[in-house]
Scaffold this active site. Structure first.
Site: not given
Length: 390
Positions: A369, A144, A142, A136-140, A168
């Site tokens: 990525e 890139s 945020h 879990g890194l990408t946010e709605p 995602w």
């Protein structure tokens, strides 16, 4: 005299060891038995019906975290892992994503950054496929710019309490552990969060037209409480998550060439057998020009992947070198698939052939990525010394 091989025109197999060829063959055979007969149907249906059964098969073959050492993991070479990724994505990008997210993101994050207690807790079971992880890194809002993430973690006594959402997230709907990156008073920190923890939920993202075989989720964390041991003690800031992305991007360098190879070989076979105007369409100059250009880019990409793999095993890779491979190979793979589609004409949009499926999948691989633009800026900064990200 050497004999020209249309599917290996540069004789790249001569650069592989017998063990590496055996690894490739084992992965190809497993996929032919358990995945290939069903993958088009799964794509059309919008998912594999029993993904955890697939993880068990991947674990039996030693595909999960196969390039990591210790904790009963195989500890195989980067080239072995790359060859496996190429075979997985020649089957389907979503299948490769399942393995990549497990091994190069979730497992690698725990293997590289977690406490010994957490490594012992998760890694052996993740290697067998008994346990599944997500990242879990990408946010709605945020993607890139992960440094602007809004997910937070705050201390409460000896525990940490996490709040926020991630978007995602492959494997998220059925994972046992989620690697979550969050803002803290000490900067960005990583946590191994059991998905059964109260306050944690995962919602399947529907209406995808790409990576349909793999599950994609939105993760929501509402007052999720974890012990201090769940926090990664040795890293803070973006160094942690970006190191994991670099690891996963390396697999994409190989995987994208698997999708390209599948599409090219489909187009080549079609051109030899499809009759128009009383002859195979492979006998026309325009079709031959397309096939020649596709073969050039495919095998240049495979050479690049192999070079990066050998260098990774010998001395390691810089972030920029991985960006070089990801940017070139995914972009060229997508162009190969699009050109293959034109050779198949109307049949190119049918799931009776793999080409449109690879095309749709690679539209996601092109941007996840690290988008094309982000990798261009990584290379641009390395070449000029100037930061153009902001």
């Amino acid at each position: 005299m050497p004999v020209f091989n249309a599917t290996d025109p540069l004789s790249l197999d001569d650069l592989l060891t017998a063990e590496e060829i055996a690894v490739r063959g084992s992965v190809r055979s497993m996929l032919a038995e358990h995945v290939q007969p069903h993958v088009a149907q799964w794509f059309e249906a919008g998912g594999a019906p029993h993904p955890r059964e697939l993880f068990a098969e991947f674990g039996k073959l030693g595909l999960l975290g196969m390039h990591l050492e210790g904790y009963t993991l195989p500890g195989m070479s980067s080239v072995d892992y790359g060859l496996a990724c190429a075979e997985l994505e020649a089957c389907d990008s979503g299948i490769r994503s399942m393995v990549s997210v497990q091994g190069s993101l979730a497992m690698y994050a725990i293997w590289r950054w977690a406490s010994e207690e957490e490594k012992q807790r998760w890694l052996p079971g993740m290697g067998t496929g008994e346990l599944v992880g997500c990242f879990g890194l990408t946010e709605p809002d945020h993607g890139s710019d992960p440094g602007s993430m809004r997910t937070t973690a705050r201390r409460d006594g000896s525990d940490w309490v996490l709040d926020g959402s991630k978007m995602w997230i492959s494997n998220g709907t059925f994972a046992d552990v989620a690697v979550i990156w969050a803002q803290t008073d000490e900067g960005i920190r990583g946590f191994a969060v059991p998905t059964q923890t109260p306050g944690f939920s995962a919602r399947e993202i529907k209406h995808k037209m790409s990576l349909r075989v793999s599950s994609t989720a939105e993760l929501v964390l509402e007052g999720v409480r974890v012990p201090a041991s769940a926090m990664f003690p040795e890293v803070r800031g973006l160094k942690g998550p970006l190191s994991c992305l670099t690891e996963a991007r390396y697999g994409i360098v190989w995987g994208s060439m698997g999708a390209a190879r599948s599409s090219f070989e489909t187009a080549l076979d079609y051109a030899r057998t499809r009759q128009q105007f009383g002859r195979p369409i492979g006998g026309f100059q325009l079709t031959q020009a397309k096939l020649a250009d596709m073969a050039l880019e495919l095998h240049k990409g495979l050479l690049l992947a192999l070079h990066l793999g050998r260098r990774k095993d010998a001395v390691g890779l810089t972030t920029e070198q991985v960006s070089f491979g990801k940017l070139n190979n995914v972009r060229e793979a997508l162009d190969i698939c699009r050109t293959s589609r034109t050779i198949l004409a109307a049949n190119g949009i049918s799931l009776e052939y793999p080409v449109i499926r690879h095309m749709n999948n690679l539209e996601s691989v092109l941007t996840y990525e690290g988008t094309v633009e982000m990798h261009q800026l990584i290379l641009g900064q390395a070449l000029t010394g100037e930061n153009a990200f902001s």
